[in-house]
Design a protein around this motif. Structure first.
Motif, mmCIF file in Angstrom:
data_model
loop_
_atom_site.group_PDB
_atom_site.id
_atom_site.type_symbol
_atom_site.label_atom_id
_atom_site.label_comp_id
_atom_site.label_asym_id
_atom_site.label_seq_id
_atom_site.Cartn_x
_atom_site.Cartn_y
_atom_site.Cartn_z
ATOM 1 N N ASP A 216 6.870 -13.801 -19.716
ATOM 2 C CA ASP A 216 7.638 -12.598 -19.380
ATOM 3 C C ASP A 216 6.890 -11.317 -19.751
ATOM 4 O O ASP A 216 7.491 -10.253 -19.793
ATOM 5 C CB ASP A 216 8.986 -12.619 -20.110
ATOM 6 C CG ASP A 216 9.864 -13.764 -19.638
ATOM 7 O OD1 ASP A 216 9.783 -14.112 -18.448
ATOM 8 O OD2 ASP A 216 10.611 -14.323 -20.459
ATOM 9 N N CYS A 217 5.620 -11.437 -20.029
ATOM 10 C CA CYS A 217 4.863 -10.275 -20.472
ATOM 11 C C CYS A 217 3.612 -10.116 -19.623
ATOM 12 O O CYS A 217 3.056 -11.103 -19.132
ATOM 13 C CB CYS A 217 4.452 -10.418 -21.938
ATOM 14 S SG CYS A 217 5.848 -10.449 -23.091
ATOM 15 N N TYR A 218 3.190 -8.885 -19.484
ATOM 16 C CA TYR A 218 1.873 -8.641 -18.928
ATOM 17 C C TYR A 218 0.832 -9.023 -19.970
ATOM 18 O O TYR A 218 1.039 -8.847 -21.171
ATOM 19 C CB TYR A 218 1.721 -7.172 -18.544
ATOM 20 C CG TYR A 218 2.645 -6.724 -17.442
ATOM 21 C CD1 TYR A 218 2.558 -7.303 -16.190
ATOM 22 C CD2 TYR A 218 3.601 -5.730 -17.654
ATOM 23 C CE1 TYR A 218 3.398 -6.896 -15.165
ATOM 24 C CE2 TYR A 218 4.446 -5.320 -16.628
ATOM 25 C CZ TYR A 218 4.348 -5.914 -15.394
ATOM 26 O OH TYR A 218 5.177 -5.524 -14.379
ATOM 27 N N THR A 219 -0.270 -9.544 -19.485
ATOM 28 C CA THR A 219 -1.310 -9.986 -20.405
ATOM 29 C C THR A 219 -2.603 -9.254 -20.111
ATOM 30 O O THR A 219 -2.821 -8.757 -19.003
ATOM 31 C CB THR A 219 -1.546 -11.503 -20.282
ATOM 32 O OG1 THR A 219 -1.941 -11.812 -18.941
ATOM 33 C CG2 THR A 219 -0.289 -12.278 -20.634
ATOM 34 N N ALA A 220 -3.446 -9.211 -21.121
ATOM 35 C CA ALA A 220 -4.762 -8.585 -20.996
ATOM 36 C C ALA A 220 -5.700 -9.299 -21.944
ATOM 37 O O ALA A 220 -5.266 -9.919 -22.925
ATOM 38 C CB ALA A 220 -4.682 -7.100 -21.326
#
Length: 939
Positions: A216-220
């Motif tokens: 549920d999160c944007y990742t980098a």
């Protein structure tokens, strides 16, 4: 700021100490005293004290060189100084003896192993990389030593940044599309109606599944400089166990064990026997005394067992995110593909069952089977030499009815459907894979440059050239050497294919010989069904030969692949995969190809039979056709093969693990298993297959070939494949969770070379099904008779009434007195009419014996042959056009996914820009407070 100064001072101390250790032979006790004076909270161990480990504390930034080791307890850890460590952590076997440091990896070796020096250097360099180590001997065998490894936070952060591990840093924002009021009202009514319906039984209970934050999160890619951007609630759990093990394995693969540029990596130590095993730990037991619904899951392994590997959830969807979290993306993609393939089998199985049921319902209306059953006055010629008797055509009534179940008007439609289905399956899998790759952060992931195989280095270490990517010298294989090895390997492949053909030739001779033997058998049941008995026993013998040759093929493929000397592991895997698939595919399908396209095609005719080695008469088809033999071949091979594979997949590890537990109970009592630590329990499990997921993929790919290549002859193949796969998913899940050691979590973007093999099978299936319908079945001869020679000739109709007289028109007449001496039957057929027979009938389109050209081909034969060739050309072109049209119309990337990817890229850029701007503004304010303002600053 004070802590940062302390870090700098300690780093300066480290820089001051390192040259002394590297350049001079200093007594390690002097170094110990020096470091204790500088940092009194540091505990140091010597390599000579193996097995004596006590927890010590130090700042993680101080990484000692040489044969020194340190453990750490920074303020970033979950446990703080003075906090009591739960007793459960000390006893469950997942932590060091201090109960704080989680075990990320296990190495196993034997004290009696002579490779001691290599191990000591390797472990010394492991500690120099910052990994913490603890050793314990086995409870069951004092010769076995377990090396427990733990990666502190600083080490994890450093290598996560080097490996570009993507971690969550912002929660996703989901935007709803703008809806009109009318559409909103309709959706409300639909949702209210769904509330009255029962809950979808195939969905997993959300209450038992954890909330996986990374989904549920944007990742980098993780960065220590921008660590404040990432969502870190707890540094101990920020990197999950699979990621921690992968990072530790990455470090172990790059640690030296001897002086020299190629003396590096854990794999080489495993291959030369320095270490016996290396694996990450399972997260505790997969069973619990308490119910998961009332007490929840104790660990991810327990959760996977209850929600995935248990037989009670066979009808539910797979928790793929949990599988990926626990086993990694490579194994997760295999189960995602297997689940997708199983789901796509539902429409194919339904249509195949419909075709079969259509044959059942139209059985009583089939004019051909009616004529066969009523043909009591038609006497057929013997199907073998001497011992086979004359027989009435009506005796094959049952076989004619069974043939109609599979060879009816819906068969052509089903063949076209399955060809299109294979294309749709592959195209939609590409879309499904794209969605999975997006959800699992695999879109931008690229494999690192692979290391060279040790065998390649050892063989070609004398010849080197510069690597165009890294700019470093590496071993080089000359083009002439590579070509010669490939030629030898190709010759070996050709020889093994010839062995398969020889085995099929042996089966053909067996069928030819045993037909006469069974025809002269004492038992009436076998004597009257000699051809079916021959086919059934030949299929069983063929299956045994297939299984025996598979063992030989694996060794030959391994030898030929090693002979080629592939440069990297992926090249080795691709070469081995192609060889094994080619061998097993030819081995499994060669006899099926013989029955489908050669059986009964080149036998000659009564009085002029073609013979093998001028001795054995070639086998003929049954009077009702050759399709029944093909159905028996596919049904028996498919059922036996899948049953055997399932037994070997689960039965073999179960028996081995049971035997190990039995020996432990006999030596240490019934309570021994519960008292063993987790590393001991996992060591007693079976290691994962040496070839990874190769066997699992190969089994399914061969099944896909059976399901598509000859599906026109056996419409129930998709149904059998569906039933097997429902069991296969749970068998594989049970095996991974309970019977195997935990495999290393590996990353992959797709299923690799198997996708190309699937596409090749899809193309081959179109060709084979066209030939099965045109050559093996009676579909084309019936159409030619209906439109050209039947009662409806020239009227453009082809119903059942137009098939009247078809059986008589498809049989030729033979004069009994024209039999060869070695073919003449022992009986004269007087039991049928009271006098010796003058004529008998056989399946072919030939002139009668008293015509100007006796037994020559009739005009109807050439019409049928032309129609068959025309059907093959039209069918193939039509289906290939449909396949290419479908692949063109279906995009590889769903539109909503493409929009989400663009939206995410835009939001990530905005978030990064805002965070950087916020940091710059804070720095500007701080400089203003300190009185250090500069002109012409950027805002």
């Amino acid at each position: 700021e004070g802590r940062e100064d302390l870090q700098v001072n300690r780093l300066e101390t480290q820089v001051w100490i390192k040259p002394d250790i590297q350049k001079t032979d200093v007594d390690f006790s002097e170094i110990l005293n020096a470091i204790q004076e500088i940092a009194k909270d540091v505990n140091i161990f010597f390599d000579e004290l193996e097995g004596v480990n006590s927890p010590s504390k130090d700042d993680d930034s101080l990484l000692h060189h040489g044969n020194l080791t340190s453990t750490s307890d920074d303020a970033s850890r979950l446990e703080v100084v003075g906090e009591e460590v739960p007793d459960k952590n000390k006893t469950n076997g997942l932590y060091f003896r201090d109960g704080k440091c989680r075990i990320d990896y296990i190495l196993v070796y034997r004290k009696s192993n002579p490779q001691t020096e290599k191990r000591e250097v390797f472990e010394r360099n492991i500690r120099a990389e910052g990994l913490q180590m603890e050793k314990e001997s086995s409870l069951t065998n004092s010769d076995i030593i377990f090396v427990k490894l733990h990666a502190p936070w600083e080490v994890l952060g450093k290598y996560a940044e080097l490996m570009n591990v993507r971690m969550p840093f912002r929660r996703k924002i989901y935007y709803l599309h703008r809806r009109y009021k009318f559409m909103n009202r309709i959706e409300k009514q639909i949702s209210r109606f769904r509330g009255w319906l029962p809950r979808k039984p195939m969905k997993l209970d959300k209450e038992t599944l954890p909330d996986l934050e990374e989904n549920d999160c944007y990742t980098a890619p993780f960065s220590q400089q921008r660590i404040h951007h990432f969502i870190i609630h707890n540094k101990d759990t920020f990197f999950n166990n699979a990621t921690r093990s992968r990072i530790v394995h990455h470090i172990l693969q790059r640690v030296k064990y001897e002086e020299g540029k190629n003396k590096i990596g854990l794999n080489r130590l495993l291959s030369n026997g320095s270490y016996e095993a290396a694996f990450p730990l399972h997260e505790g037991s997969y069973r619990s005394k308490n119910s998961i619904k009332t007490h929840g899951a104790e660990n991810h392994r327990h959760l996977l067992y209850e929600c995935w590997a248990s037989w009670g959830v066979w009808y539910k969807y797979q928790p793929l995110d949990l599988v990926r979290r626990y086993f990694g993306e490579k194994i997760g993609l295999y189960f995602a593909w297997l689940g997708w393939y199983t789901g796509m089998l539902f429409p194919a199985a339904f249509i195949g069952l419909f075709v079969f049921l259509y044959g059942v319902t139209t059985l009583n209306h089939c004019q051909v089977s009616k004529e066969v059953c009523q043909a009591t006055d038609i006497i057929m010629c013997p199907i073998c030499d001497k011992y086979c008797p004359f027989m009435r055509l009506s005796d094959s009534c049952v076989y004619a009815k069974v043939t109609h179940l599979f060879d009816n008007g819906a068969t052509v439609f089903f063949a076209v459907f399955m060809a299109v289905w294979a294309t749709v399956f592959l195209e939609f899998w590409k879309r499904r894979r794209a969605v999975i790759a997006y959800d699992w952060d695999l879109i931008d992931w690229e494999e690192e440059e692979e290391e060279i195989r040790p065998q390649f280095e050892a063989k070609y270490s004398k010849k080197e050239r510069m690597n165009p990517i890294s700019g470093k010298p590496e071993p080089y294989q000359a083009f002439a050497d590579k070509c010669s090895r490939l030629i030898v390997s190709a010759s070996g492949i050709f020889f093994m294919i010839c062995v398969v053909i020889a085995a099929v030739f042996g089966i053909v001779i067996y069928r030819v010989v045993t037909v006469s033997t069974f025809a002269a058998f004492k038992w009436a049941l076998i004597r009257n069904n000699s051809q079916v008995a021959t086919t059934g026993t030949a299929v069983c013998i063929n299956f045994c030969i297939i299984m025996l040759l598979n063992v030989l093929y694996e060794k030959v493929a391994l030898f030929l692949t090693n002979l080629e000397q592939p440069r990297t592991e992926s090249e080795w895997e691709n070469s081995f995969t192609l060889k094994m698939f080619l061998f097993q595919f030819v081995n499994l399908n060669s006899s099926t190809f013989y029955i489908a396209f050669f059986l009964g095609r080149f036998t000659g005719h009564p009085g002029a039979y073609l013979r093998l080695i001028n001795r054995w008469r070639l086998e003929e088809c049954h009077p009702s056709g050759c399709l029944i033999d093909l159905c028996m071949q596919m049904g028996i091979i498919m059922v036996l093969k899948q049953t055997w594979n399932n037994f070997m997949e689960l039965g073999y590890p179960l028996i081995q693990n049971w035997w190990t537990r039995r020996k432990l109970r006999q030596e240490y009592g019934t309570q021994s298993k519960t008292s063993f630590p987790q590393w001991e329990k996992d060591y007693n499990l079976q290691p994962m297959n040496a070839y990874g997921l190769f066997d699992e993929y190969l089994e399914m790919i061969l099944q896909f070939g059976f399901t598509t290549i000859f599906v026109a002859a056996f419409p129930l193949a998709p149904l059998l494949a569906l039933l097997n796969n429902i069991i296969e998913i749970r068998l594989d899940a049970y095996k991974f969770v309970t019977q195997w050691r935990r495999p290393l979590a590996s990353r992959a973007k797709d299923i690799g070379i198997w996708y190309g093999i699937l596409e090749g099978i899809g193309i081959l299936s179109v060709i084979t099904n066209a030939f099965v319908i045109a050559v093996t079945s009676d579909f084309i001869p019936r159409l030619v008779y209906a439109y050209k020679y039947g009662p409806c000739a020239g009227q453009g109709e082809a119903g059942q009434k137009c098939m009247v007289g078809y059986v008589n028109a498809s049989l030729s007449v033979f004069l009994v007195s024209d039999f060869e001496n070695r073919s003449e039957p022992t009986s004269n057929g007087s039991e049928f009419s009271g006098s010796p027979l003058k004529y008998c009938r056989y399946r072919d389109y030939r002139d009668p014996p008293h015509s100007p050209v006796p037994y020559g081909y009739t005009l109807q034969f050439w019409h049928v042959l032309a129609a068959r060739l025309a059907f093959i050309i039209v069918f193939e072109h039509l289906v290939f056009c449909i396949k290419h049209l479908i692949s063109y119309l279906i995009p590889d990337l769903p539109k909503d996914l493409r929009d989400r990817m663009r939206r995410e890229k835009y939001l990530i850029q905005e978030m990064m820009y805002e965070a950087e701007l916020e940091r710059l503004q804070k720095e500007r304010k701080e400089r203003k407070k300190n009185g250090r303002s500069y002109h012409n600053e950027w805002p």
